[in-house]
Design a protein around this motif. Structure first.
Motif, mmCIF file in Angstrom:
data_model
loop_
_atom_site.group_PDB
_atom_site.id
_atom_site.type_symbol
_atom_site.label_atom_id
_atom_site.label_comp_id
_atom_site.label_asym_id
_atom_site.label_seq_id
_atom_site.Cartn_x
_atom_site.Cartn_y
_atom_site.Cartn_z
ATOM 1 N N HIS A 133 -60.700 -44.571 11.441
ATOM 2 C CA HIS A 133 -61.127 -45.817 12.101
ATOM 3 C C HIS A 133 -62.134 -46.512 11.196
ATOM 4 N N PRO A 134 -61.951 -47.803 10.893
ATOM 5 C CA PRO A 134 -62.840 -48.480 9.942
ATOM 6 C C PRO A 134 -64.315 -48.436 10.320
ATOM 7 N N THR A 135 -64.640 -48.553 11.610
ATOM 8 C CA THR A 135 -66.041 -48.504 12.026
ATOM 9 C C THR A 135 -66.626 -47.121 11.783
ATOM 10 N N VAL A 136 -65.877 -46.088 12.132
ATOM 11 C CA VAL A 136 -66.348 -44.723 11.911
ATOM 12 C C VAL A 136 -66.519 -44.453 10.428
ATOM 13 N N LEU A 137 -65.535 -44.827 9.618
ATOM 14 C CA LEU A 137 -65.633 -44.574 8.181
ATOM 15 C C LEU A 137 -66.823 -45.306 7.573
ATOM 16 N N GLY A 138 -67.058 -46.539 7.995
ATOM 17 C CA GLY A 138 -68.209 -47.265 7.474
ATOM 18 C C GLY A 138 -69.515 -46.558 7.780
ATOM 19 N N LEU A 139 -69.649 -46.031 8.987
ATOM 20 C CA LEU A 139 -70.865 -45.307 9.349
ATOM 21 C C LEU A 139 -70.964 -43.987 8.593
ATOM 22 N N VAL A 140 -69.842 -43.308 8.417
ATOM 23 C CA VAL A 140 -69.845 -42.055 7.650
ATOM 24 C C VAL A 140 -70.323 -42.307 6.225
ATOM 25 N N LEU A 141 -69.825 -43.362 5.601
ATOM 26 C CA LEU A 141 -70.221 -43.654 4.223
ATOM 27 C C LEU A 141 -71.695 -44.037 4.148
ATOM 28 N N ARG A 142 -72.160 -44.850 5.091
ATOM 29 C CA ARG A 142 -73.557 -45.299 5.031
ATOM 30 C C ARG A 142 -74.527 -44.164 5.336
ATOM 31 N N ILE A 143 -74.260 -43.425 6.408
ATOM 32 C CA ILE A 143 -75.173 -42.357 6.812
ATOM 33 C C ILE A 143 -75.014 -41.140 5.915
ATOM 34 N N GLY A 144 -73.772 -40.854 5.547
ATOM 35 C CA GLY A 144 -73.513 -39.670 4.737
ATOM 36 C C GLY A 144 -74.217 -39.677 3.399
ATOM 37 N N ARG A 145 -74.411 -40.844 2.822
ATOM 38 C CA ARG A 145 -75.106 -40.933 1.535
ATOM 39 C C ARG A 145 -76.486 -40.295 1.607
ATOM 40 N N GLU A 146 -77.142 -40.429 2.750
ATOM 41 C CA GLU A 146 -78.482 -39.863 2.908
ATOM 42 C C GLU A 146 -78.450 -38.337 2.940
ATOM 43 N N PHE A 147 -77.277 -37.759 3.183
ATOM 44 C CA PHE A 147 -77.139 -36.311 3.321
ATOM 45 C C PHE A 147 -76.296 -35.697 2.203
ATOM 46 N N GLY A 148 -76.115 -36.440 1.117
ATOM 47 C CA GLY A 148 -75.415 -35.892 -0.040
ATOM 48 C C GLY A 148 -73.901 -35.938 0.047
ATOM 49 N N LEU A 149 -73.356 -36.859 0.824
ATOM 50 C CA LEU A 149 -71.911 -36.990 0.929
ATOM 51 C C LEU A 149 -71.291 -37.302 -0.435
ATOM 52 N N ARG A 150 -70.285 -36.516 -0.804
ATOM 53 C CA ARG A 150 -69.584 -36.747 -2.064
ATOM 54 C C ARG A 150 -68.074 -36.800 -1.909
ATOM 55 N N ALA A 151 -67.537 -36.293 -0.789
ATOM 56 C CA ALA A 151 -66.079 -36.237 -0.634
ATOM 57 C C ALA A 151 -65.696 -36.364 0.835
ATOM 58 N N VAL A 152 -64.580 -37.019 1.070
ATOM 59 C CA VAL A 152 -64.048 -37.247 2.406
ATOM 60 C C VAL A 152 -62.543 -36.987 2.370
ATOM 61 N N ARG A 153 -62.032 -36.342 3.407
ATOM 62 C CA ARG A 153 -60.576 -36.160 3.500
ATOM 63 C C ARG A 153 -59.893 -37.494 3.752
ATOM 64 N N LEU A 154 -58.857 -37.778 2.971
ATOM 65 C CA LEU A 154 -57.995 -38.917 3.235
ATOM 66 C C LEU A 154 -56.740 -38.372 3.918
ATOM 67 N N PRO A 155 -56.559 -38.628 5.216
ATOM 68 C CA PRO A 155 -55.461 -37.994 5.957
ATOM 69 C C PRO A 155 -54.132 -38.702 5.771
ATOM 70 N N GLY A 156 -53.687 -38.789 4.526
ATOM 71 C CA GLY A 156 -52.430 -39.448 4.204
ATOM 72 C C GLY A 156 -51.354 -38.430 3.862
ATOM 73 N N GLU A 157 -50.344 -38.345 4.693
ATOM 74 C CA GLU A 157 -49.231 -37.419 4.478
ATOM 75 C C GLU A 157 -47.982 -38.225 4.160
ATOM 76 N N ALA A 158 -47.077 -37.616 3.415
ATOM 77 C CA ALA A 158 -45.861 -38.332 3.018
ATOM 78 C C ALA A 158 -45.107 -38.875 4.223
ATOM 79 N N ARG A 159 -45.147 -38.141 5.319
ATOM 80 C CA ARG A 159 -44.428 -38.564 6.522
ATOM 81 C C ARG A 159 -45.327 -39.339 7.488
ATOM 82 N N ALA A 160 -46.399 -39.935 6.979
ATOM 83 C CA ALA A 160 -47.314 -40.681 7.847
ATOM 84 C C ALA A 160 -46.580 -41.831 8.528
ATOM 85 N N PRO A 161 -46.844 -42.066 9.813
ATOM 86 C CA PRO A 161 -46.202 -43.191 10.503
ATOM 87 C C PRO A 161 -46.507 -44.510 9.803
#
Length: 290
Positions: A133-161
């Motif tokens: 969700h774009p709102t959730v991801l934006g908050l994760v990126l902004r807040i996560g930086r303060e806690f050393g965020l370096r990687a996030v799962r991209l849930p993209g599968e070949a059979r993604a809808p």
């Protein structure tokens, strides 16, 4: 290749499976639910497993919050649990500022709870992939930086809808723009709860190029014994796949380089080992990032 167990901390049977799959199988990583009932047990086990990379499994749907209900009444019920109406909640995240403020507070609290464990933050993802969700991801990126965020799962599968593909493309662009690492593809969404030996061997026989993540829901018991909403999940079969000698042999053949997201990053150089700067140049001039 990164092989991750989700829902670490949800139940002692999940935690036991994660420990066994890391010690005796091919599991590299686990995603911790910091507010779940067995989170303390999960952290204790993780501390005994130096090879296990642990990340934060944000819970913003169908699970317990970290903050008390009085702090986030627009998000949870009286027992402090998020609901499962993700489409409705996603719309509220986007359109209602007071809901976004409470959402930001809860995301920050979950990051802080993970930091309090003392474990290194390998990655971040969300229960039911709500970080797409774009709102959730934006908050994760902004807040996560303060806690050393370096990687996030991209849930993209070949059979993604087809409906999800624009959101996946947007998430990829935002992660790249933020300098946050991510996998190139994921395996496990279509077979969630059923990543048994057969499904895993089938996936390993046709891997795409790039950094992949396969995620699992292992347990020493299965289904509703773990959680009522998971009545059809075959947790024990997924654990058996992670312990399978056939799976290990297939992985060694197909993807000998395995680890967590943090293994994608080179260790920072020791300042004493850095070369002297060239005459007249700024410190570090002419050096490129690995």
């Amino acid at each position: 290749m990164i092989l991750t167990a989700d829902d670490f901390g949800l139940h002692p049977a999940v935690n036991e499976a994660v420990e066994r799959a890391c010690r005796d199988g091919v599991l590299n990583a686990a995603s911790l639910m910091v507010g779940a009932g067995a989170a303390a047990d999960a952290v204790a086990r993780a501390r005994r497993l130096p090879g296990l990379r642990v990340g934060l499994h944000l819970v913003l749907a169908d699970g317990p919050a970290v903050l008390p209900p009085a702090r986030i009444p627009a998000l949870v019920d009286a027992q402090g649990r998020f609901g499962s109406a993700m489409a409705r909640d996603g719309a509220r995240f986007f359109f209602l500022p007071h809901v976004r403020r409470q959402l930001a507070a809860e995301i920050r609290a979950q990051f802080a709870a993970f930091a309090a464990t003392g474990l290194a933050l390998d990655h971040v993802n969300a229960h039911k992939h709500f970080h797409l969700h774009p709102t959730v991801l934006g908050l994760v990126l902004r807040i996560g930086r303060e806690f050393g965020l370096r990687a996030v799962r991209l849930p993209g599968e070949a059979r993604a809808p087809r409906l999800l593909r624009p959101w996946l493309a947007l998430a990829r662009r935002r992660l790249d723009a933020a300098g946050v690492a991510h996998n190139d593809y994921v395996i496990g969404i279509a077979d969630s709860g059923a990543m048994d030996e057969r499904a895993l061997l089938r996936a390993l026989a046709r891997l795409p190029a790039g950094v992949g993540e396969i995620y699992f829901h292992p347990g020493v018991v299965s289904g509703a014994e773990i959680a009522p909403a998971m009545h059809g999940y075959r947790h024990a079969d997924e654990l058996a796949a992670l312990l399978s000698p056939r799976v290990r042999a297939a992985l060694d053949h197909a993807v000998p380089r395995r680890g967590g997201f943090s293994d994608l990053f080179p260790d920072p150089p020791d300042p004493l080992d850095l070369p002297d700067p060239p005459p007249g140049g700024a410190p570090g001039a002419g050096m490129t990032a690995a």
